[in-house]
Design a protein around this motif. Sequence first.
Motif, PDB file in Angstrom:
ATOM      1  N   TYR A  13      52.658  44.493  36.011  1.00 45.30           N
ATOM      2  CA  TYR A  13      52.034  45.067  37.537  1.00 45.30           C
ATOM      3  C   TYR A  13      53.414  45.479  37.933  1.00 45.30           C
ATOM      4  O   TYR A  13      53.096  45.637  40.149  1.00 45.30           O
ATOM      5  N   ARG A  14      54.525  46.084  37.811  1.00 45.59           N
ATOM      6  CA  ARG A  14      55.588  46.166  38.357  1.00 45.59           C
ATOM      7  C   ARG A  14      55.228  47.383  39.612  1.00 45.59           C
ATOM      8  O   ARG A  14      55.548  47.436  40.439  1.00 45.59           O
ATOM      9  N   GLY A  15      54.144  48.552  39.492  1.00 52.97           N
ATOM     10  CA  GLY A  15      54.019  49.618  40.717  1.00 52.97           C
ATOM     11  C   GLY A  15      53.115  48.503  41.196  1.00 52.97           C
ATOM     12  O   GLY A  15      53.554  49.221  42.977  1.00 52.97           O
ATOM     13  N   LEU A  36      55.839  45.351  48.328  1.00 55.77           N
ATOM     14  CA  LEU A  36      56.984  44.792  48.957  1.00 55.77           C
ATOM     15  C   LEU A  36      56.953  45.594  49.874  1.00 55.77           C
ATOM     16  O   LEU A  36      56.984  45.661  50.890  1.00 55.77           O
ATOM     17  N   VAL A  37      56.676  47.713  49.203  1.00 60.28           N
ATOM     18  CA  VAL A  37      56.607  47.841  50.295  1.00 60.28           C
ATOM     19  C   VAL A  37      55.760  47.681  51.648  1.00 60.28           C
ATOM     20  O   VAL A  37      56.305  48.485  52.445  1.00 60.28           O
ATOM     21  N   SER A  38      54.801  47.552  51.285  1.00 59.90           N
ATOM     22  CA  SER A  38      54.066  47.248  52.323  1.00 59.90           C
ATOM     23  C   SER A  38      54.062  46.123  52.920  1.00 59.90           C
ATOM     24  O   SER A  38      54.165  46.704  54.702  1.00 59.90           O
ATOM     25  N   SER A  56      52.487  35.913  49.258  1.00 57.73           N
ATOM     26  CA  SER A  56      51.950  36.902  50.483  1.00 57.73           C
ATOM     27  C   SER A  56      52.172  36.350  51.914  1.00 57.73           C
ATOM     28  O   SER A  56      53.052  37.062  52.246  1.00 57.73           O
ATOM     29  N   ARG A 108      48.786  45.313  51.622  1.00 56.57           N
ATOM     30  CA  ARG A 108      49.137  44.035  51.474  1.00 56.57           C
ATOM     31  C   ARG A 108      48.431  43.001  51.525  1.00 56.57           C
ATOM     32  O   ARG A 108      48.750  42.990  49.314  1.00 56.57           O
ATOM     33  N   LEU A 139      53.299  45.694  42.723  1.00 56.25           N
ATOM     34  CA  LEU A 139      54.461  44.226  43.311  1.00 56.25           C
ATOM     35  C   LEU A 139      55.674  45.317  43.934  1.00 56.25           C
ATOM     36  O   LEU A 139      55.132  45.161  45.133  1.00 56.25           O
ATOM     37  N   THR A 140      55.861  47.207  43.777  1.00 52.94           N
ATOM     38  CA  THR A 140      56.711  47.584  44.255  1.00 52.94           C
ATOM     39  C   THR A 140      55.416  48.012  45.267  1.00 52.94           C
ATOM     40  O   THR A 140      55.738  48.202  46.535  1.00 52.94           O
ATOM     41  N   LEU A 141      54.246  48.775  45.016  1.00 51.20           N
ATOM     42  CA  LEU A 141      53.498  48.937  46.294  1.00 51.20           C
ATOM     43  C   LEU A 141      53.443  47.731  47.721  1.00 51.20           C
ATOM     44  O   LEU A 141      53.531  47.918  48.784  1.00 51.20           O
TER      45      LEU A 141
END
Length: 616
Positions: free
Chosen positions: A38-40, A46-48, A159, A100, A42-44
């Motif tokens: 679920y890299r997508g 991290l950005v949040s 988180s 997040r 995870l990226t979202l």
Amino acid sequence: MSDISNPVVEAIEEEAQRRKPAKAVRPILRLMPFLVHYRGMLTLALVSLVLATLATLAIPMAGRRLIDNGFNRESAAFVDQYFIALVLVALVLGVASAARFFFVSWIGERVVADIRRAVYEHVLQLSPAFFEVTRTGEVLSRLTADTTLIKTVVGSSASIALRNIFLFFGAGAMMAATSPYLSSLVLLAIPAILLPLIVFGRWVRRLSRSAQDRLADTSAFGTESLNAIQIVQAFTHEPIDNERFGSTVESAFDTARSRILARAILTALIFFFGLSSVVGVLWVGANAVLAETMTGGELLEFILYAVFAASALAALSEIWGDIQMAAGATERLMELLDVEPEIAAPAQPQALPAPRGEIAFDNVTFAYPTRPHVSALHGFSLAVAPGETVALVGPSGAGKSTVFQLLLRFYDPQSGHVRLDGVDIRDAEPRDVRGRLAVVPQETVVFGTTVVENIRYGRPEASEDEVRAAARAARIDDFIMQLPDGYQTQVGERGVTLSGGQRQRIAIARAILRNAPVLLLDEATSALDAESETLVQQALEGLMADRTTLVIAHRLATVLKADRIVVMEEGRVVASGTHDELVRQGGLYARLARLQFAGDRDMLDENARANAGAAV
């Protein structure tokens, strides 16, 4: 699989909470294969996380500008701009925090679901030898409580940890940029604050675990006595049990009181050292403002960053225990996934020929893993022709059930060969081998679902008509139709709403529906009354007509019609033949037959005399 009742789940989770946490958090890295899918997301997440941290760090800067520029008519437009900017920062912070929370919580739930499925799928493939040395409750605890601990970390604590790590280092950097001097004072104060917190924190955790243990003792004793309430009352044991329960309650209270006292002392220390540090920094900062070496806005900005850093550090210290617990839970789950099935398909399984039902045991010697020095079978050989009915008789421990266990390939023999239709079952796919066998066990298993699903367990793709035909053949259709919802009636956990005979006839219907070429009957009528046994025996005779059948029976009257009776003792074949042949030969079978049939005649004679006396 039916849901576990809430008290059981709570007990399992309490047990998992009382386990020792891992000494290191490295086992959590074993979760990475589940996370990388679920890299997508995870990226979202991290950005949040970064956006929320930056928005938080922007608030003290705005506060500094407001204080230093003052509140007067000339700076009104300036003040308006900063408050508008603060509203926008609040909007970014709110949206980023919500995003997040959503992304990280989704990842936590998804990863835990994947782990549960992976572990359950793997456990289903493990051989019975694994369950000889591992408690089922332990496996359930890992599937429920341990995965819940992981979800807490992946979906929440991780988180919080990342956010506070970002916030701590960001706030620390901004503190150093705002006032290096005050920052150095804070660094000197940190050990004085953390040392008592660590010492007393361990004390509180130890007492909390002890309190959980005492509470679990209370719950266990109460559950045990209430489940056996009739025995308690029948033996007038109420006063004694009440006294024992009261003692466990008082012990739990004493432990809880110690925990409360320790928590109160810890709270006092947190407030004293924390507020003293803040007061000290304010005092030094106030003198710096008076000396005009820093502005009031800079002091406010520094204090806010210090508060952010302190709160981040406190949050990290709180969740460290959760992370250690989750590391231990991950370690236990990965231990399950690392277990290699002792019974596995070969790399290139041999295909089984057309079903005939031919069985052969060739000089088989076998000992169970938990009893390696005691052979359940020793030099055992048996050949069963297609369509033949062979009964296995002998005293308990002779190895009769072991024959079924090896034929189902729950275990592999230490020496010798087991063949089905001419193929060594170790060379075949286990599912193909078991697909040619239908079993009616002595200990009937009924699942907590409907009657139709229990029967259909023998062949999941079977139609309703085929299920009913199997039920009629097992002489249970009439009973099922009298149930409130017929075939859709829920039978309760482990079939508690059914009698032993009804459960056994459902198991027989399940085997009939499977329509396999080989039938294995392990005391298939042991739980039936005389009338039901006669009906089911008729059904079984029709079922056995065109099938190879192995029958285990302690009641010799049930195997008189077998084509051949094999007498076993201490894992060996000691005699073979028909009932009449074995009786003429003497030996073990003749002795067993004489005891059983003589007992039956004595019982019949006694009943006849009793009936005659009653008539007079």
